[in-house]
Design an enzyme around this catalytic site. Sequence first.
Site, mmCIF file in Angstrom:
data_model
loop_
_atom_site.group_PDB
_atom_site.id
_atom_site.type_symbol
_atom_site.label_atom_id
_atom_site.label_comp_id
_atom_site.label_asym_id
_atom_site.label_seq_id
_atom_site.Cartn_x
_atom_site.Cartn_y
_atom_site.Cartn_z
ATOM 1 N N ASN A 1 0.858 -1.174 0.000
ATOM 2 C CA ASN A 1 0.000 0.000 0.000
ATOM 3 C C ASN A 1 0.902 1.235 0.000
ATOM 4 O O ASN A 1 1.866 1.308 0.752
ATOM 5 C CB ASN A 1 -0.940 0.011 1.212
ATOM 6 C CG ASN A 1 -2.019 1.057 1.062
ATOM 7 O OD1 ASN A 1 -1.732 2.241 0.954
ATOM 8 N ND2 ASN A 1 -3.263 0.621 1.041
ATOM 9 N N ARG A 2 0.572 2.182 -0.847
ATOM 10 C CA ARG A 2 1.455 3.324 -1.048
ATOM 11 C C ARG A 2 1.116 4.546 -0.196
ATOM 12 O O ARG A 2 1.711 5.598 -0.341
ATOM 13 C CB ARG A 2 1.442 3.704 -2.533
ATOM 14 C CG ARG A 2 2.207 2.674 -3.328
ATOM 15 C CD ARG A 2 1.670 2.089 -4.549
ATOM 16 N NE ARG A 2 0.274 2.057 -4.822
ATOM 17 C CZ ARG A 2 -0.219 2.133 -6.056
ATOM 18 N NH1 ARG A 2 0.581 2.291 -7.073
ATOM 19 N NH2 ARG A 2 -1.511 2.035 -6.266
#
Length: 161
Positions: A39-40
């Site tokens: 997840n960024r």
Amino acid sequence: MIKQCFLPLENQDIRLLILGSLPGDKSLQEQQYYAHPQNRFWKLMKLIFNVAEIHSYTDKLDLLLEHHIGLWDVCAQAQRKGSMDLDIIDEEPNDLDVFLADHPHIHTIIFNGQKAQKVFDKYFKKNPNYRYFTLPSTSPANAQYSLEKLLQEWRTVLKKD
């Protein structure tokens, strides 16, 4: 399987609220927002606020609060097999009306992905006192958006403040 959200990240100084849909399995396992390594979200926050290193989850949360940003989910709980937003059913919303009334400095609401915005629209009316932005999801499932493209869109909204 019924899954529940976390308590909100908040204080009385927040001016911007980022709303996700519901924590994924890795986040629930770790008891941390956006814990999946792909997840960024936290990578974006580091880049947007020009922070070289974040050493702990507490440091991540402090970074948001330092910039007057709160974090929560639209869904208080929902049925979902796995972590995909598309699989959320029978959701129950958080009481966002009370939350917003208790945080009078909030003027901007950001949805982390379209599912968060769609669930919000299902249960709440948009208030003209707030600015709303639906940004591309930071989830690894949103592979059509590179980190650079996410950064461009998220930075534009977060730097308006």
